[in-house]
Design an enzyme around this catalytic site. Structure first.
Site, PDB file in Angstrom:
ATOM      1  N   HIS A   1       0.848  -1.193   0.000  1.00  0.00           N
ATOM      2  CA  HIS A   1       0.000   0.000   0.000  1.00  0.00           C
ATOM      3  C   HIS A   1       0.882   1.241   0.000  1.00  0.00           C
ATOM      4  O   HIS A   1       2.117   1.140   0.068  1.00  0.00           O
ATOM      5  CB  HIS A   1      -0.967  -0.013   1.180  1.00  0.00           C
ATOM      6  CG  HIS A   1      -0.319   0.059   2.526  1.00  0.00           C
ATOM      7  ND1 HIS A   1       0.472  -0.946   3.030  1.00  0.00           N
ATOM      8  CD2 HIS A   1      -0.335   1.030   3.480  1.00  0.00           C
ATOM      9  CE1 HIS A   1       0.897  -0.608   4.234  1.00  0.00           C
ATOM     10  NE2 HIS A   1       0.432   0.598   4.518  1.00  0.00           N
TER      11      HIS A   1
ATOM     12  N   HIS B   1       1.342   3.868   2.070  1.00  0.00           N
ATOM     13  CA  HIS B   1       1.849   4.583   3.251  1.00  0.00           C
ATOM     14  C   HIS B   1       3.377   4.664   3.198  1.00  0.00           C
ATOM     15  O   HIS B   1       4.050   3.725   2.746  1.00  0.00           O
ATOM     16  CB  HIS B   1       1.387   3.902   4.541  1.00  0.00           C
ATOM     17  CG  HIS B   1       0.018   4.332   4.959  1.00  0.00           C
ATOM     18  ND1 HIS B   1      -0.817   3.561   5.739  1.00  0.00           N
ATOM     19  CD2 HIS B   1      -0.683   5.488   4.713  1.00  0.00           C
ATOM     20  CE1 HIS B   1      -1.958   4.197   5.962  1.00  0.00           C
ATOM     21  NE2 HIS B   1      -1.893   5.363   5.345  1.00  0.00           N
TER      22      HIS B   1
ATOM     23  N   ASP C   1       5.904   4.429   5.210  1.00  0.00           N
ATOM     24  CA  ASP C   1       6.834   3.461   5.802  1.00  0.00           C
ATOM     25  C   ASP C   1       6.935   2.179   4.986  1.00  0.00           C
ATOM     26  O   ASP C   1       7.702   1.275   5.328  1.00  0.00           O
ATOM     27  CB  ASP C   1       6.444   3.147   7.260  1.00  0.00           C
ATOM     28  CG  ASP C   1       5.034   2.604   7.408  1.00  0.00           C
ATOM     29  OD1 ASP C   1       4.129   3.112   6.721  1.00  0.00           O
ATOM     30  OD2 ASP C   1       4.833   1.682   8.219  1.00  0.00           O
ATOM     31  N   HIS C   2       6.187   2.122   3.878  1.00  0.00           N
ATOM     32  CA  HIS C   2       6.263   0.962   2.989  1.00  0.00           C
ATOM     33  C   HIS C   2       6.791   1.311   1.598  1.00  0.00           C
ATOM     34  O   HIS C   2       7.080   0.402   0.818  1.00  0.00           O
ATOM     35  CB  HIS C   2       4.883   0.307   2.866  1.00  0.00           C
ATOM     36  CG  HIS C   2       4.387  -0.270   4.150  1.00  0.00           C
ATOM     37  ND1 HIS C   2       4.399  -1.615   4.437  1.00  0.00           N
ATOM     38  CD2 HIS C   2       3.871   0.325   5.253  1.00  0.00           C
ATOM     39  CE1 HIS C   2       3.919  -1.831   5.656  1.00  0.00           C
ATOM     40  NE2 HIS C   2       3.587  -0.657   6.169  1.00  0.00           N
TER      41      HIS C   2
ATOM     42  N   HIS D   1      -7.427  -1.890   5.663  1.00  0.00           N
ATOM     43  CA  HIS D   1      -6.594  -0.842   6.246  1.00  0.00           C
ATOM     44  C   HIS D   1      -7.245   0.512   5.955  1.00  0.00           C
ATOM     45  O   HIS D   1      -8.304   0.584   5.335  1.00  0.00           O
ATOM     46  CB  HIS D   1      -5.187  -0.940   5.657  1.00  0.00           C
ATOM     47  CG  HIS D   1      -4.150  -0.155   6.400  1.00  0.00           C
ATOM     48  ND1 HIS D   1      -4.086  -0.101   7.779  1.00  0.00           N
ATOM     49  CD2 HIS D   1      -3.112   0.613   5.960  1.00  0.00           C
ATOM     50  CE1 HIS D   1      -3.069   0.652   8.147  1.00  0.00           C
ATOM     51  NE2 HIS D   1      -2.473   1.109   7.063  1.00  0.00           N
TER      52      HIS D   1
ATOM     53  N   ASP E   1      -0.459  -3.846   5.807  1.00  0.00           N
ATOM     54  CA  ASP E   1      -1.052  -3.556   7.095  1.00  0.00           C
ATOM     55  C   ASP E   1      -2.540  -3.884   7.033  1.00  0.00           C
ATOM     56  O   ASP E   1      -3.188  -3.584   6.051  1.00  0.00           O
ATOM     57  CB  ASP E   1      -0.904  -2.083   7.423  1.00  0.00           C
ATOM     58  CG  ASP E   1       0.527  -1.606   7.571  1.00  0.00           C
ATOM     59  OD1 ASP E   1       1.452  -2.382   7.327  1.00  0.00           O
ATOM     60  OD2 ASP E   1       0.709  -0.431   7.908  1.00  0.00           O
TER      61      ASP E   1
ATOM     62  N   HIS F   1       6.308  -5.888  11.990  1.00  0.00           N
ATOM     63  CA  HIS F   1       5.653  -4.577  11.984  1.00  0.00           C
ATOM     64  C   HIS F   1       5.221  -4.177  13.401  1.00  0.00           C
ATOM     65  O   HIS F   1       4.076  -3.832  13.651  1.00  0.00           O
ATOM     66  CB  HIS F   1       4.437  -4.617  11.037  1.00  0.00           C
ATOM     67  CG  HIS F   1       3.983  -3.270  10.577  1.00  0.00           C
ATOM     68  ND1 HIS F   1       3.006  -2.558  11.246  1.00  0.00           N
ATOM     69  CD2 HIS F   1       4.345  -2.502   9.530  1.00  0.00           C
ATOM     70  CE1 HIS F   1       2.776  -1.421  10.607  1.00  0.00           C
ATOM     71  NE2 HIS F   1       3.590  -1.357   9.554  1.00  0.00           N
TER      72      HIS F   1
END
Length: 311
Positions: free
Chosen positions: A62, A64, A66-67, A139, A210, A268
């Site tokens: 996805h 976000h 942090d990914h 999510h 997530d 995570h």
């Protein structure tokens, strides 16, 4: 199939854990498939035994940060280092727009080396050895889990047994190896299946993050050899998990139990469970193992070899 964890923290990096990235090494193809690429992933690769030049496919769950914040830097660095092989990237439709904007404003040029493939539920890639499928997770923004299924490998052909039956070496061996029935010059019919060991079942790797608990994750992970599942929160912080649409340790274990899978590896983790805090990661492990005993905690640079099936 060998897994290396390059980042196991949620949201932000810590002193001991970088943000999300997992590498799946396929020795038989000399390829690395990357799952998520948080900021600093290229530094983690440099500290590992992996070669970034072998990265062939990247799967993004996805959008976000942090990914994905490490993706552009990794692609640029491998390009500057002279990598010429194609890299195929799979992820949400917005991923292509994001990379195009990065290219535009950083004046980085990939030519045709990088190809971006928007994913939809179902098969996203398939070749003669592997099938990759994805399923939507639950999510705050669209997110996908991925499953890599290795195709069954033909059993070993028993050459000595074939010779004992008086079958001369030659092209006929190729047909027998495929399990076909052939007619010999003397009129005998021989089935290749009688000369081959049973097929070796393929392995299955699943990556889900997530997400809060969802049956889609259970379906994706069905009968997996290993499930990597986020466990951002402890069970007592379930209210926070539902608010933020992340999983607790017990949710991850429930997915593993329902699928069922052979091994659950949780990752995570929220930095709130660092040493010195009332709840530690060992507490999350105990919560999960109470539901699904074959559970372990991932840590940065942890390596896990997915075992082959043995009768």
């Amino acid at each position: 199939m060998e897994i290396t964890f390059l980042g196991t923290s949620s949201g932000v990096p810590t002193r001991s854990r970088n943000v999300s990235s997992v590498a799946l090494r396929l020795p038989q193809k000399s390829e690395i498939w990357l799952f998520d690429c948080g900021e600093g992933t290229q530094h983690q690769l440099l500290r590992s035994d992996l070669k970034s030049s072998q990265i062939r496919r990247i799967f993004i769950t996805h959008m976000h940060g942090d990914h994905i914040f490490g993706l552009m830097g990794l692609l640029a660095s491998t390009g500057l280092a002279g990598a010429k092989g194609q890299v195929d990237i799979y992820g949400p439709p917005e991923l292509k727009d994001y990379l195009n904007a990065c290219v535009r404003y950083s004046h980085t040029h990939f030519a045709s080396r990088v190809q971006v493939h928007p994913v939809q539920p179902g098969v996203v890639f398939e070749n003669d050895q592997f099938t990759v499928t994805c399923n939507p997770l639950k999510h705050r923004i669209p997110a996908y889990g991925y499953a890599v299924t290795e195709k069954d490998r033909p059993g070993r052909f028993d050459v000595e047994k074939a010779k004992a039956l008086g079958i001369p070496p030659g092209p006929i061996y190729g047909d027998l190896k495929k399990g076909e029935t052939v007619t010999l010059e003397d009129g005998r019919q021989v089935s290749g299946k009688d000369l081959c060991e049973p097929d070796e079942p393929g392995r299955k790797f699943v990556y889900c993050t997530d997400t809060v608990f969802t049956e889609n994750a259970v379906d994706l992970a069905a009968d997996a050899d290993v499930l990597i599942h986020e466990a951002t929160f402890a069970h007592q912080d379930a209210e926070m998990a539902f608010e933020r649409l992340h999983s607790t340790s017990t949710m991850a274990a429930q997915v593993a139990l329902a699928a069922p899978v052979k091994q659950l590896i949780m990752t995570h983790f929220s930095p709130r469970y660092a040493p010195g805090n009332p709840i530690r990661l060992n507490n999350l492990l105990e919560e999960a193992q109470a539901i699904f005993p074959n559970t372990c905690l991932a840590h940065d640079f942890m390596v896990y070899e997915i075992p082959r099936h043995r009768d």
